[in-house]
Design an enzyme around this catalytic site. Structure first.
Site, mmCIF file in Angstrom:
data_model
loop_
_atom_site.group_PDB
_atom_site.id
_atom_site.type_symbol
_atom_site.label_atom_id
_atom_site.label_comp_id
_atom_site.label_asym_id
_atom_site.label_seq_id
_atom_site.Cartn_x
_atom_site.Cartn_y
_atom_site.Cartn_z
ATOM 1 N N GLY A 99 30.818 35.338 49.052
ATOM 2 C CA GLY A 99 32.258 35.474 48.802
ATOM 3 C C GLY A 99 32.937 36.285 49.894
ATOM 4 N N MET A 100 34.233 36.553 49.691
ATOM 5 C CA MET A 100 35.022 37.248 50.720
ATOM 6 C C MET A 100 34.521 38.689 50.926
ATOM 7 S SD MET A 100 39.158 37.468 50.959
ATOM 8 C CE MET A 100 39.363 38.254 49.372
ATOM 9 N N LEU A 101 34.388 39.443 49.850
ATOM 10 C CA LEU A 101 33.866 40.809 49.997
ATOM 11 C C LEU A 101 32.387 40.786 50.387
ATOM 12 C CD1 LEU A 101 34.112 43.889 49.768
ATOM 13 C CD2 LEU A 101 33.656 43.674 47.309
ATOM 14 N N ASP A 113 22.145 31.943 39.653
ATOM 15 C CA ASP A 113 23.367 31.869 38.845
ATOM 16 C C ASP A 113 23.318 33.053 37.892
ATOM 17 O OD1 ASP A 113 25.312 31.357 36.904
ATOM 18 O OD2 ASP A 113 25.083 29.182 37.104
ATOM 19 N N ALA A 157 31.610 37.015 41.027
ATOM 20 C CA ALA A 157 32.523 36.917 39.882
ATOM 21 C C ALA A 157 33.254 35.590 39.953
ATOM 22 C CB ALA A 157 33.539 38.059 39.917
ATOM 23 N N THR A 210 36.679 34.603 40.240
ATOM 24 C CA THR A 210 37.839 35.406 40.654
ATOM 25 C C THR A 210 39.173 34.659 40.605
ATOM 26 O OG1 THR A 210 37.486 34.803 42.966
ATOM 27 C CG2 THR A 210 36.423 36.829 42.205
ATOM 28 N N TYR A 259 41.016 36.980 32.940
ATOM 29 C CA TYR A 259 40.215 37.519 34.050
ATOM 30 C C TYR A 259 40.002 39.027 33.823
ATOM 31 C CZ TYR A 259 39.292 39.435 38.732
ATOM 32 O OH TYR A 259 38.777 40.126 39.794
ATOM 33 N N LYS A 297 36.434 41.103 33.001
ATOM 34 C CA LYS A 297 35.915 42.169 33.875
ATOM 35 C C LYS A 297 35.851 43.495 33.111
ATOM 36 C CE LYS A 297 35.357 41.917 37.922
ATOM 37 N NZ LYS A 297 34.194 41.536 38.808
HETATM 38 N N1 NAP Z 1 39.921 38.970 45.399
HETATM 39 C C1 NAP Z 1 40.614 40.013 44.925
HETATM 40 O O1 NAP Z 1 41.809 40.184 45.195
HETATM 41 C C2 NAP Z 1 39.920 41.027 44.049
HETATM 42 C C3 NAP Z 1 40.668 42.109 43.560
HETATM 43 C C4 NAP Z 1 40.014 43.065 42.766
HETATM 44 C C5 NAP Z 1 38.661 42.955 42.488
HETATM 45 N N2 NAP Z 1 37.971 41.869 42.964
HETATM 46 C C6 NAP Z 1 36.541 41.770 42.645
HETATM 47 O O2 NAP Z 1 35.839 41.846 43.876
HETATM 48 C C7 NAP Z 1 34.651 41.058 43.837
HETATM 49 C C8 NAP Z 1 34.586 40.148 45.039
HETATM 50 O O3 NAP Z 1 35.715 39.290 45.042
HETATM 51 P P1 NAP Z 1 35.902 38.164 46.158
HETATM 52 O O4 NAP Z 1 37.362 37.895 46.264
HETATM 53 O O5 NAP Z 1 35.107 38.526 47.375
HETATM 54 O O6 NAP Z 1 35.213 36.922 45.435
HETATM 55 P P2 NAP Z 1 35.080 35.423 45.948
HETATM 56 O O7 NAP Z 1 35.431 35.309 47.392
HETATM 57 O O8 NAP Z 1 35.789 34.548 44.962
HETATM 58 O O9 NAP Z 1 33.498 35.159 45.822
HETATM 59 C C9 NAP Z 1 32.902 35.076 44.575
HETATM 60 C C10 NAP Z 1 31.421 35.220 44.755
HETATM 61 O O10 NAP Z 1 30.838 35.144 43.448
HETATM 62 C C11 NAP Z 1 29.793 34.189 43.487
HETATM 63 N N3 NAP Z 1 29.659 33.573 42.169
HETATM 64 C C12 NAP Z 1 30.604 32.967 41.417
HETATM 65 N N4 NAP Z 1 30.091 32.504 40.268
HETATM 66 C C13 NAP Z 1 28.757 32.839 40.306
HETATM 67 C C14 NAP Z 1 27.669 32.634 39.415
HETATM 68 N N5 NAP Z 1 27.823 32.000 38.235
HETATM 69 N N6 NAP Z 1 26.450 33.086 39.776
HETATM 70 C C15 NAP Z 1 26.265 33.739 40.941
HETATM 71 N N7 NAP Z 1 27.257 33.969 41.827
HETATM 72 C C16 NAP Z 1 28.490 33.507 41.505
HETATM 73 C C17 NAP Z 1 30.189 33.190 44.548
HETATM 74 O O11 NAP Z 1 29.030 32.505 44.980
HETATM 75 P P3 NAP Z 1 29.088 31.019 45.680
HETATM 76 O O12 NAP Z 1 30.234 31.064 46.654
HETATM 77 O O13 NAP Z 1 27.759 30.926 46.345
HETATM 78 O O14 NAP Z 1 29.313 30.044 44.567
HETATM 79 C C18 NAP Z 1 30.776 34.122 45.595
HETATM 80 O O15 NAP Z 1 29.761 34.685 46.377
HETATM 81 C C19 NAP Z 1 34.680 40.346 42.477
HETATM 82 O O16 NAP Z 1 33.848 41.019 41.588
HETATM 83 C C20 NAP Z 1 36.130 40.452 42.030
HETATM 84 O O17 NAP Z 1 36.237 40.463 40.627
HETATM 85 C C21 NAP Z 1 38.550 40.915 43.742
#
Ligand code: NAP
Length: 277
Positions: free
Chosen positions: A10-12, A34, A58, A60, A123, A127
């Site tokens: 993912g992005m982070l 998974d 997550a 997201t 969402y 969380k």
């Molecule tokens: N984006 C925001 O603005 C934001 C703000 C506050 C907090 N957060 C939190 O920060 C964290 C990272 O966010 P992000 O934006 O980097 O997320 P993201 O880019 O949407 O990436 C999500 C990641 O979760 C993995 N994933 C999803 N479903 C899964 C499953 N069933 N089993 C295993 N892996 C799974 C994906 O894997 P694949 O790609 O391999 O499927 C991907 O690596 C999350 O916990 C999110 O809740 C995000």
């Protein structure tokens, strides 16, 4: 230390994999495990025997979660439970990435870590429940709440604004939600420091300052030397499935206690633009 990252694709996760040096780091995506399936999580944790597990994985998509709350709960709550149980079984420490959306947005000053959770969308609910269950299973876990993430390797607000600005003379952006943009590379470096320090409990980690999405868009386009005009608008003009908190700025006090501060968000826009080009 040996580190296992769930959500490394993912992005982070991308930023964590880039900035984490000096430790042995293994990153997994959903194809590797998974997190909804306890046996898959347990097998990876037993195979890798990490000192720290970082759970960044997550579901997201905030509007997607609203339309499919079962999936939101399966990934964000039960996935978190599965990872926490595997961490407890193997003796690993756990750092869980959570969100400003655990709050309802009725505050007018930054949220403290002990402010009661009161999410207003599925969402946030999934969380918030994940946080609570993790604390039951692993009372010494670390929960890092962050907000408005942007960075390389994912779909993010600055990228969307820059793409729109490339073809439009003006764009409208909502000016009635306040939060704090957070650059993934900065957050990732802070996570590395927190694991090194053996951090525990809830910690709020965002870049410093606050703004609306309109302010954020304006800053992006000014720094990118774009001629596109940004016009302020209100959320009722952009009706979406999930409600968003009106105010979700997180207090930096819990992070300051670790002697860590994060740069003003405006400076991180410059860093992102340089990285993007
Ligand atoms: N984006 C925001 O603005 C934001 C703000 C506050 C907090 N957060 C939190 O920060 C964290 C990272 O966010 P992000 O934006 O980097 O997320 P993201 O880019 O949407 O990436 C999500 C990641 O979760 C993995 N994933 C999803 N479903 C899964 C499953 N069933 N089993 C295993 N892996 C799974 C994906 O894997 P694949 O790609 O391999 O499927 C991907 O690596 C999350 O916990 C999110 O809740 C995000």
């Amino acid at each position: 230390m040996r580190i296992l990252i769930f959500g490394a694709t993912g992005m982070l996760g991308n930023a964590l994999m880039r900035v984490w040096t000096g430790d042995e780091v293994v990153g997994l995506g959903s194809a590797d495990a998974d997190i909804r399936v306890p046996e898959q999580v347990e097998a990876q944790v037993q195979r890798l025997r990490p000192d720290w597990i970082v759970l960044s994985a997550a579901y997201t998509d905030v509007d997607g979660c609203e339309l499919n709350p079962e999936l939101a709960r399966a990934v964000n709550t039960h996935g978190a439970i599965n990872v926490a149980r595997a961490a407890a079984n193997s003796g690993a420490k756990l750092l869980f990435i959570s969100t400003d959306y655990v709050f309802d947005g009725t505050n007018t000053t930054p949220y403290a870590t002990n402010h009661p959770r009161n999410p207003i969308n599925h969402y946030g609910r999934s969380k918030a429940e994940g946080e609570a269950k993790i604390m039951e299973i692993l009372p010494h876990a670390c929960i890092v709440r962050t907000s408005w993430l942007f960075g390389a390797g994912g779909k993010c607000f600055p990228d969307t604004i820059l793409k729109l600005a490339a073809t439009r003379p003006q764009i409208e952006v909502v000016n009635d939600q306040r939060g704090c943009p957070t650059y993934t590379d900065h957050l990732a470096s802070v996570i590395v420091q927190l694991c090194g320090a053996g951090a525990e409990g809830i910690i709020h980690c965002t870049n410093s300052g606050e703004c609306t999405w309109y302010d954020f868009a304006r800053e992006i386009l000014v720094q990118a030397d774009s001629m596109t005009k940004v016009l302020p608008t209100t959320s009722d003009k952009f009706v979406r499935p999930a409600k968003r908190p009106v105010y979700s700025v997180l207090s930096p006090a819990s992070l300051s206690a670790y002697g860590v501060s994060m740069r003003p968000w405006q400076q991180t826009v410059a860093a992102y633009l340089a990285q993007r080009s």
